[in-house]
Design a protein around this motif. Structure first.
Motif, PDB file in Angstrom:
ATOM      1  N   GLU A   1       0.830  -1.204   0.000  1.00  0.00           N
ATOM      2  CA  GLU A   1       0.000   0.000   0.000  1.00  0.00           C
ATOM      3  C   GLU A   1       0.869   1.261   0.000  1.00  0.00           C
ATOM      4  OE1 GLU A   1      -3.318   2.004  -0.543  1.00  0.00           O
ATOM      5  OE2 GLU A   1      -3.288  -0.167  -0.372  1.00  0.00           O
ATOM      6  N   ASP A   2       1.991   1.218   0.732  1.00  0.00           N
ATOM      7  CA  ASP A   2       2.923   2.343   0.730  1.00  0.00           C
ATOM      8  C   ASP A   2       3.507   2.556  -0.663  1.00  0.00           C
ATOM      9  OD1 ASP A   2       2.587   2.729   3.477  1.00  0.00           O
ATOM     10  OD2 ASP A   2       4.235   1.379   3.968  1.00  0.00           O
ATOM     11  N   VAL A   3       3.827   1.463  -1.319  1.00  0.00           N
ATOM     12  CA  VAL A   3       4.388   1.550  -2.672  1.00  0.00           C
ATOM     13  C   VAL A   3       3.346   2.129  -3.628  1.00  0.00           C
ATOM     14  CG1 VAL A   3       5.315   0.227  -4.608  1.00  0.00           C
ATOM     15  CG2 VAL A   3       6.032  -0.308  -2.278  1.00  0.00           C
TER      16      VAL A   3
ATOM     17  N   GLU B   1       3.639   5.594  -5.755  1.00  0.00           N
ATOM     18  CA  GLU B   1       3.465   5.545  -7.213  1.00  0.00           C
ATOM     19  C   GLU B   1       2.352   6.510  -7.657  1.00  0.00           C
ATOM     20  OE1 GLU B   1       5.152   3.879  -9.647  1.00  0.00           O
ATOM     21  OE2 GLU B   1       6.574   3.137  -8.173  1.00  0.00           O
ATOM     22  N   ASP B   2       1.283   6.590  -6.869  1.00  0.00           N
ATOM     23  CA  ASP B   2       0.196   7.525  -7.176  1.00  0.00           C
ATOM     24  C   ASP B   2       0.667   8.976  -7.079  1.00  0.00           C
ATOM     25  OD1 ASP B   2      -1.520   5.402  -7.597  1.00  0.00           O
ATOM     26  OD2 ASP B   2      -2.495   5.568  -5.623  1.00  0.00           O
TER      27      ASP B   2
ATOM     28  N   VAL C   1       9.891   0.951  -3.807  1.00  0.00           N
ATOM     29  CA  VAL C   1       9.949  -0.301  -4.559  1.00  0.00           C
ATOM     30  C   VAL C   1      11.216  -1.074  -4.205  1.00  0.00           C
ATOM     31  CG1 VAL C   1      10.184  -1.297  -6.866  1.00  0.00           C
ATOM     32  CG2 VAL C   1       8.518   0.510  -6.460  1.00  0.00           C
ATOM     33  N   ASP C   2      12.342  -0.373  -4.143  1.00  0.00           N
ATOM     34  CA  ASP C   2      13.606  -1.031  -3.802  1.00  0.00           C
ATOM     35  C   ASP C   2      13.540  -1.676  -2.423  1.00  0.00           C
ATOM     36  OD1 ASP C   2      14.663  -0.257  -6.216  1.00  0.00           O
ATOM     37  OD2 ASP C   2      15.855   1.401  -5.390  1.00  0.00           O
ATOM     38  N   MET C   3      12.966  -0.963  -1.453  1.00  0.00           N
ATOM     39  CA  MET C   3      12.887  -1.506  -0.106  1.00  0.00           C
ATOM     40  C   MET C   3      11.958  -2.712  -0.049  1.00  0.00           C
ATOM     41  SD  MET C   3      12.016   0.299   3.525  1.00  0.00           S
ATOM     42  CE  MET C   3      13.430   1.367   3.445  1.00  0.00           C
ATOM     43  N   LEU C   4      10.835  -2.635  -0.748  1.00  0.00           N
ATOM     44  CA  LEU C   4       9.902  -3.760  -0.761  1.00  0.00           C
ATOM     45  C   LEU C   4      10.540  -4.992  -1.390  1.00  0.00           C
ATOM     46  CD1 LEU C   4       7.016  -4.643  -0.043  1.00  0.00           C
ATOM     47  CD2 LEU C   4       6.341  -3.952  -2.343  1.00  0.00           C
ATOM     48  N   VAL C   5      11.255  -4.805  -2.482  1.00  0.00           N
ATOM     49  CA  VAL C   5      11.931  -5.929  -3.151  1.00  0.00           C
ATOM     50  C   VAL C   5      13.026  -6.496  -2.256  1.00  0.00           C
ATOM     51  CG1 VAL C   5      13.435  -6.522  -5.100  1.00  0.00           C
ATOM     52  CG2 VAL C   5      11.356  -5.188  -5.482  1.00  0.00           C
ATOM     53  N   THR C   6      13.773  -5.630  -1.583  1.00  0.00           N
ATOM     54  CA  THR C   6      14.824  -6.094  -0.685  1.00  0.00           C
ATOM     55  C   THR C   6      14.254  -6.899   0.468  1.00  0.00           C
ATOM     56  OG1 THR C   6      16.211  -4.201  -1.244  1.00  0.00           O
ATOM     57  CG2 THR C   6      16.717  -5.335   0.808  1.00  0.00           C
ATOM     58  N   LEU C   7      13.162  -6.423   1.053  1.00  0.00           N
ATOM     59  CA  LEU C   7      12.527  -7.158   2.145  1.00  0.00           C
ATOM     60  C   LEU C   7      11.993  -8.509   1.674  1.00  0.00           C
ATOM     61  CD1 LEU C   7      10.623  -4.276   3.947  1.00  0.00           C
ATOM     62  CD2 LEU C   7      12.577  -5.557   4.816  1.00  0.00           C
ATOM     63  N   ARG C   8      11.402  -8.519   0.483  1.00  0.00           N
ATOM     64  CA  ARG C   8      10.903  -9.783  -0.067  1.00  0.00           C
ATOM     65  C   ARG C   8      12.043 -10.762  -0.288  1.00  0.00           C
ATOM     66  NH1 ARG C   8      10.107 -11.168  -6.101  1.00  0.00           N
ATOM     67  NH2 ARG C   8      12.231 -10.527  -5.766  1.00  0.00           N
ATOM     68  N   ASN C   9      13.134 -10.278  -0.878  1.00  0.00           N
ATOM     69  CA  ASN C   9      14.283 -11.143  -1.137  1.00  0.00           C
ATOM     70  C   ASN C   9      14.878 -11.682   0.157  1.00  0.00           C
ATOM     71  OD1 ASN C   9      13.980 -10.745  -3.861  1.00  0.00           O
ATOM     72  ND2 ASN C   9      15.603  -9.222  -4.016  1.00  0.00           N
ATOM     73  N   LYS C  10      14.957 -10.823   1.171  1.00  0.00           N
ATOM     74  CA  LYS C  10      15.501 -11.258   2.452  1.00  0.00           C
ATOM     75  C   LYS C  10      14.591 -12.303   3.098  1.00  0.00           C
ATOM     76  CE  LYS C  10      18.861 -10.044   4.379  1.00  0.00           C
ATOM     77  NZ  LYS C  10      20.176 -10.697   4.300  1.00  0.00           N
TER      78      LYS C  10
END
Length: 75
Positions: A15-17, A21-22, A53-62
């Motif tokens: 939701e933050d992402v 984006e909005d 987006v970068d933080m969300l992807v990093t958290l997902r990868n971790k």
């Protein structure tokens, strides 16, 4: 009784992402139509969106790395 606070309430959610984006889309629209008084607003919105987006992807990868590590453990 006391309500326990979530441990990870500081994490980035999808939701933050979407919100960043909005905000970026709105800033791009205002810039392209000449309604944006401060062009730095577009740069800031773009940076915020990319960082989210970068933080969300990093958290997902971790999280995936941690899951895979747990699955490799011998019991």
């Amino acid at each position: 009784p006391e309500v326990e606070q979530p441990v990870f309430d500081w994490t980035v959610s999808d939701e933050d992402v979407k919100t960043t984006e909005d905000e970026l889309a709105k800033a791009e629209y205002l810039f392209s139509t000449g309604q944006l008084d401060d062009p730095h607003t577009l740069t800031i919105a773009s940076t915020k969106a990319q960082t989210s987006v970068d933080m969300l992807v990093t958290l997902r990868n971790k999280a995936l790395e941690t899951y895979n590590e747990i699955m490799r453990m011998n019991i």
